[in-house]
Scaffold this motif. Structure first.
Motif, short mmCIF file in Angstrom:
data_model
loop_
_atom_site.label_atom_id
_atom_site.label_comp_id
_atom_site.label_asym_id
_atom_site.label_seq_id
_atom_site.Cartn_x
_atom_site.Cartn_y
_atom_site.Cartn_z
N TYR B 87 0.89 -1.30 -0.01
CA TYR B 87 0.13 0.04 0.05
C TYR B 87 0.87 1.18 -0.03
N PHE B 90 2.09 1.86 -3.38
CA PHE B 90 1.17 2.24 -4.16
C PHE B 90 1.10 3.85 -3.92
N LEU B 91 0.86 4.27 -2.67
CA LEU B 91 0.57 5.75 -2.48
C LEU B 91 1.85 6.29 -2.87
N LEU B 94 1.54 7.06 -6.69
CA LEU B 94 0.63 8.05 -6.66
C LEU B 94 0.81 9.60 -6.53
N LEU B 95 1.78 9.55 -5.27
CA LEU B 95 2.11 10.90 -4.97
C LEU B 95 3.10 11.46 -6.09
N TRP B 97 3.37 10.89 -9.03
CA TRP B 97 2.77 11.60 -10.29
C TRP B 97 1.80 12.51 -10.21
N SER B 98 1.69 12.96 -8.99
CA SER B 98 0.58 13.93 -8.57
C SER B 98 1.26 15.25 -8.55
N LEU B 108 -1.26 13.21 5.10
CA LEU B 108 -1.18 11.91 5.00
C LEU B 108 -0.07 11.33 6.27
N ILE B 173 6.55 7.69 2.62
CA ILE B 173 7.41 8.92 2.52
C ILE B 173 8.79 8.22 2.21
N ILE B 174 9.34 7.26 2.57
CA ILE B 174 10.72 6.84 2.39
C ILE B 174 10.56 6.27 0.72
N LYS B 197 3.26 6.36 -18.20
CA LYS B 197 3.32 6.34 -16.99
C LYS B 197 3.52 5.11 -16.13
#
Lengths: 267, 291
Positions: B87, B90-91, B94-95, B97-98, B108, B173-174, B197
């Motif tokens: 997870y 995955f996050l 997402l971050l 590419w955001s 978060l 974050i890491i 992407k």
């Protein structure tokens, strides 16, 4: 595509914010009420926690214990980290030290609880400030050595070389060059140490049994585990008050937080 | 040259290691002492140590509660850290590419800094059988109320969910920091070749951060052994022995019961189990730190 990613992230954000929002809403509940959102929100719980419950004393205890524990660790760790990162040491001694640091850092604290407790009991240090600070060394000592070593490894060597050419010995370099330069590393060690230990329950609850030396986490733990939680509002507001220092610390270092956490991990 | 300076010049470099080694040495002594005491029956303050050989070990291996605690601990460590890793990656992707990632990150990572007690209050309130938030929602849409914390089958998954909620940001974050170190030229080159992407992520970004991912996984595994506060405060090992863990056993049976001998045996078993993840981590740090 980018907007789809953001929509997804907003959903994730909600899964984080809703439980936090629930905590805040509980803290506003008057006694006996438990509808979310509260019908008649009140700040009385916060007033009670400070005035009657005297929760700040437990928070001050926590500060005192952690502060002393980190101070002891820093004094022991700085020369050690300096030697690991910078000095020429026989290879097997170096490996031995590093293995020891990582081993103690990684062992589950629970596995050291029994001998540490018995040792402090025999030294008559249970129920004392020093005793708690010493027991916290399980967490802080290897952790601070680890943070400072990875910090010193990243420091450019040239500054020290210049001082060596000027004739400064190792003690002088440690005091006048390495110490001032590692202040940012020391600060991140202090902050991460606080964040780690603010949460500590196991050692704090075993080493201390008298009410006026208990830490905030232990008092809250006793409240939440009592069979029948009679007043959720007080519980939640005490929790929110207890987390404020941690949030303060994080916002203080917000930009460097990921750097501080990732210290020691290299790609 | 003064006498003091002479001494200073002559001290070997290893001298600087001594302060830390003394501190750490106490814990090594503590481990050795545990190994020694694991062969004794010893109740602190009540009786003198009494040599019993391997009795403690054989007793624990045949103790249904302790073996359940071992199984629960391993189950928690495996499931929680794997889920958090997947997870979290995955996050992080997402971050990565955001374009709004700096808006999301500060919020978060809040769960990560919350003390276990806070989480337990939130979770107990959310899942409270009578007026919990989850049940209010479930009943309002016509479903029957649930009580997972009192259900032997669902208590452990609930604790795992709580741990995922709290510790996934750490992985995120890491890994994100790792992804950000991939040089942009590599991506530009691949993009010219027409990669999208999704492909960029799977074929370039993640393979290039595999060392960071491995490191964070090891850290999560090591840390997952330390769930004492969450379990103790949320369920106290119950219902029955459904969420009993090794740490809880040490705390309740050894310390509250002052059984130092038995507790030492549990500690030795606990250390042996955790070495499985500590040894690879130690090797990794040794490699990283070699100058």
């Amino acid at each position: 595509m980018a907007s789809l990613i953001n929509v997804f992230l907003i959903v994730v954000l909600l899964t984080v914010l809703v439980p936090l929002g629930v905590l805040v809403m509980i803290s506003l509940l008057p006694p006996g009420e438990w509808s979310i959102p509260p019908k008649s929100p009140t700040l009385d719980n916060f007033v009670y926690v400070f005035k009657e419950f005297r929760f700040y004393r437990n928070m001050l205890n926590t500060f005192l214990f952690i502060g002393l524990a980190i101070l002891i660790s820093l004094v022991l760790a700085l020369p050690t980290a300096y030697a690991i990162a910078r000095l020429q040491i026989k290879y097997y001694v170096w490996v031995f030290t590093v293995v020891l640091v990582i081993l103690v850092k990684s062992l589950p604290p629970g596995s050291l609880l029994v001998p540490v407790y018995e040792l402090l009991w025999k030294l008559r240090l249970t129920n004392t400030v020093l005793g708690v600070a010493l027991s916290y060394q399980v967490y802080t000592l290897p952790f601070v050595i680890w943070i400072l070593t990875s910090f010193l490894l990243d420091l450019p060597r040239e500054v020290e070389t210049a001082a060596r050419i000027d004739g400064a010995g190792r003690f002088a370099r440690l005091r006048h060059i390495i110490f001032p330069l590692s202040i940012p590393g020391i600060i991140s060690a202090v902050i991460l140490g606080f964040l780690n230990l603010w949460n500590e329950y196991m050692y704090s609850s075993v080493i201390v049994s008298s009410r006026n030396l208990q830490t905030a986490a232990v008092v809250l733990g006793q409240l939440v585990t009592s069979e029948y939680v009679y007043d959720w509002g007080i519980l939640a507001s005490a929790n929110i008050i207890s987390v404020l220092p941690a949030i303060f610390f994080v916002s203080f270092v917000q930009k460097n937080i990921s750097k501080a956490i990732t210290g020691g991990i290299k790609g | 040259m003064s006498f003091l300076t002479k001494i200073r010049r002559k001290t070997p470099n290893e001298f600087f290691l001594i302060p830390g080694l003394i501190g750490l040495g106490i814990f090594v002594f503590a481990i050795c002492y545990s190994i020694y005491m694991s062969f004794y029956r010893y109740k602190l303050g009540f009786m003198q140590p009494n040599y019993v050989g391997l009795t403690n070990y054989s007793m624990l291996l045949h103790d249904p509660v302790f073996t359940t605690a071992v199984k629960n601990t391993l189950f928690f460590v495996a499931i929680a850290s794997t889920s958090e890793l997947l997870y979290g990656i995955f996050l992080a992707v997402l971050l990565y590419w955001s374009n709004k990632r700096y808006l999301f990150i500060p919020f978060l990572i809040v769960p990560m800094i919350l003390p276990a007690v806070n989480l337990v209050v939130i979770w107990r309130f959310l899942f409270h059988p009578d007026y919990g938030f989850v049940n209010q929602i479930l009943t309002s849409i016509g479903l029957s109320a649930i009580n997972p914390l009192n259900n032997p089958k669902w208590a452990m998954p609930t604790i795992i969910l709580m741990d995922i909620w709290q510790m996934t940001p750490f992985v995120m974050i890491i890994v994100l920091a790792g992804l950000s170190t991939v040089p942009p030229e590599v991506l530009t080159a691949a993009r010219i070749d027409g990669a999208r992407k999704f492909q960029l992520t799977l074929k370039i970004l993640l393979p290039m951060t595999k060392n960071v991912i491995l490191a964070v996984f090891l850290l999560r595994l090591i840390d997952a052994f330390r769930i004492f506060a969450k379990v103790y405060l949320l369920t106290r090992g119950g219902p029955g022995v459904a969420t009993e863990t090794i740490e809880l056993q040490i705390y309740n049976r050894a310390l509250r019961g002052l059984e130092i001998g038995l507790g030492s045996t549990m500690s030795v078993i606990f250390i042996l189990i955790s070495l499985v993840v500590i040894i690879p981590y130690t090797i990794m740090v040794l490699k990283n730190w070699r100058r």
